[in-house]
Design a protein around this motif. Structure first.
Motif, short mmCIF file in Angstrom:
data_model
loop_
_atom_site.label_atom_id
_atom_site.label_comp_id
_atom_site.label_asym_id
_atom_site.label_seq_id
_atom_site.Cartn_x
_atom_site.Cartn_y
_atom_site.Cartn_z
N GLY A 115 0.78 -1.23 0.00
CA GLY A 115 0.00 0.00 0.00
C GLY A 115 0.81 1.28 0.00
N ARG A 116 2.06 1.20 -0.38
CA ARG A 116 2.93 2.37 -0.48
C ARG A 116 4.04 2.06 -1.47
N VAL A 117 4.77 3.10 -1.90
CA VAL A 117 5.85 2.88 -2.85
C VAL A 117 7.03 2.20 -2.15
N PHE A 118 7.77 1.44 -2.92
CA PHE A 118 9.01 0.85 -2.44
C PHE A 118 9.99 1.98 -2.21
N LEU A 119 10.59 2.01 -1.04
CA LEU A 119 11.51 3.09 -0.67
C LEU A 119 12.85 2.50 -0.30
N ILE A 120 13.90 3.08 -0.90
CA ILE A 120 15.26 2.67 -0.60
C ILE A 120 16.15 3.90 -0.76
N CYS A 121 17.16 3.99 0.04
CA CYS A 121 18.15 5.05 -0.13
C CYS A 121 18.98 4.65 -1.35
N ALA A 122 18.64 5.22 -2.49
CA ALA A 122 19.17 4.76 -3.77
C ALA A 122 20.53 5.34 -4.13
N ARG A 143 5.35 -6.48 9.00
CA ARG A 143 6.09 -5.85 10.10
C ARG A 143 7.57 -5.64 9.75
N THR A 144 8.18 -6.66 9.18
CA THR A 144 9.59 -6.55 8.78
C THR A 144 9.77 -5.48 7.72
N GLU A 145 8.88 -5.47 6.74
CA GLU A 145 9.00 -4.49 5.66
C GLU A 145 8.75 -3.08 6.18
N HIS A 146 7.83 -2.92 7.09
CA HIS A 146 7.61 -1.59 7.66
C HIS A 146 8.88 -1.08 8.33
N ARG A 147 9.52 -1.94 9.10
CA ARG A 147 10.77 -1.57 9.78
C ARG A 147 11.84 -1.18 8.76
N GLU A 148 11.99 -1.99 7.72
CA GLU A 148 13.01 -1.69 6.70
C GLU A 148 12.70 -0.39 5.96
N SER A 149 11.44 -0.19 5.64
CA SER A 149 11.03 1.01 4.93
C SER A 149 11.32 2.26 5.76
N VAL A 150 11.00 2.22 7.05
CA VAL A 150 11.26 3.36 7.93
C VAL A 150 12.77 3.59 8.06
N ALA A 151 13.55 2.52 8.15
CA ALA A 151 15.01 2.67 8.23
C ALA A 151 15.56 3.32 6.96
N GLU A 152 15.05 2.95 5.81
CA GLU A 152 15.49 3.56 4.55
C GLU A 152 15.08 5.03 4.49
N LEU A 153 13.87 5.34 4.93
CA LEU A 153 13.42 6.73 4.96
C LEU A 153 14.31 7.55 5.89
N ARG A 154 14.68 7.00 7.01
CA ARG A 154 15.56 7.69 7.96
C ARG A 154 16.92 7.98 7.32
N ARG A 155 17.44 7.01 6.56
CA ARG A 155 18.72 7.21 5.86
C ARG A 155 18.61 8.35 4.85
N ILE A 156 17.49 8.40 4.14
CA ILE A 156 17.28 9.46 3.15
C ILE A 156 17.21 10.82 3.84
N VAL A 157 16.48 10.89 4.94
CA VAL A 157 16.36 12.14 5.69
C VAL A 157 17.74 12.62 6.14
N ALA A 158 18.55 11.72 6.68
CA ALA A 158 19.89 12.09 7.14
C ALA A 158 20.76 12.58 5.98
N LEU A 159 20.69 11.89 4.86
CA LEU A 159 21.46 12.27 3.68
C LEU A 159 21.04 13.65 3.17
N ARG A 160 19.75 13.88 3.11
CA ARG A 160 19.26 15.17 2.61
C ARG A 160 19.57 16.31 3.58
N LEU A 161 19.53 16.03 4.86
CA LEU A 161 19.88 17.06 5.83
C LEU A 161 21.32 17.48 5.66
N GLU A 162 22.21 16.53 5.37
CA GLU A 162 23.62 16.86 5.11
C GLU A 162 23.76 17.75 3.90
N LYS A 163 22.91 17.54 2.90
CA LYS A 163 22.94 18.39 1.69
C LYS A 163 22.38 19.78 1.97
N ALA A 164 21.40 19.84 2.86
CA ALA A 164 20.67 21.09 3.09
C ALA A 164 21.42 22.07 3.98
#
Length: 167
Positions: A115-122, A143-164
């Motif tokens: 029910g959501r897009v596949f998310l990965i820190c690409a 449950r496992t996929e939700h955890r992985e998806s949130v972890a990938e989103l967190r990685r993206i947020v951290a990466l983008r904050l470094e750029k910002a």
């Protein structure tokens, strides 16, 4: 994009705008902006990730929904977030047509299943690497996929904050 000093001195709405390019949760961005001034980029990053870890499911869904499917970056324009998305997926976009077509099919299957897009820190990943990870995660339980998806989103947020915000 911004120095830490400029970020600390910016009007609240301007700070929120740069932060929502990192994570679309306005609640997260407002909380982080209200914590200014930050003494170091490291303290800003720590506050950002601690705030991310406190997001409820609704805010995580908002943040997740702001991301385009892998292989289908946001169109030209759209500010920092769109530019970052294109850059993060740039290596994957060099994959041949067969890989991109299979990735689109796996993206569609993933979205039907979860029910959501596949998310990965690409960043730095090839289309083939992303495809293999998408296939693997498609077989995960919810449950496992939700955890992985949130972890990938967190990685993206951290990466983008470094750029910002930089020292």
């Amino acid at each position: 994009m911004w120095t830490l000093g400029a970020f600390n001195a910016a009007a609240p709405e301007a700070a929120v705008e740069v932060l929502t390019a990192c994570c679309a949760s306005r609640a997260w961005a407002e909380k982080l902006a209200s914590g200014r001034p930050y003494g170091t980029v490291a303290s800003l990053r720590a506050a950002a990730l601690a705030g991310f870890d406190e997001l409820d499911e609704a805010e995580l869904a908002v943040a997740h929904a702001a991301h385009p499917p892998i292989g289908e970056p946001k169109p030209a324009g759209g500010g920092a977030e769109a530019a970052w998305s294109r850059g993060e997926q740039s290596r994957a976009m060099t994959a041949d047509e067969a890989v991109r077509a299979e990735l689109a099919a796996v993206n569609a299957a993933y979205e039907r299943r979860f029910g959501r897009v596949f998310l990965i820190c690409a960043t730095g990943l090839t289309g083939e690497e992303i495809l293999a990870e998408a296939k693997r995660r498609l077989g995960s339980d919810d449950r496992t996929e939700h955890r992985e998806s949130v972890a990938e989103l967190r990685r993206i947020v951290a990466l983008r904050l470094e750029k910002a915000v930089r020292p």
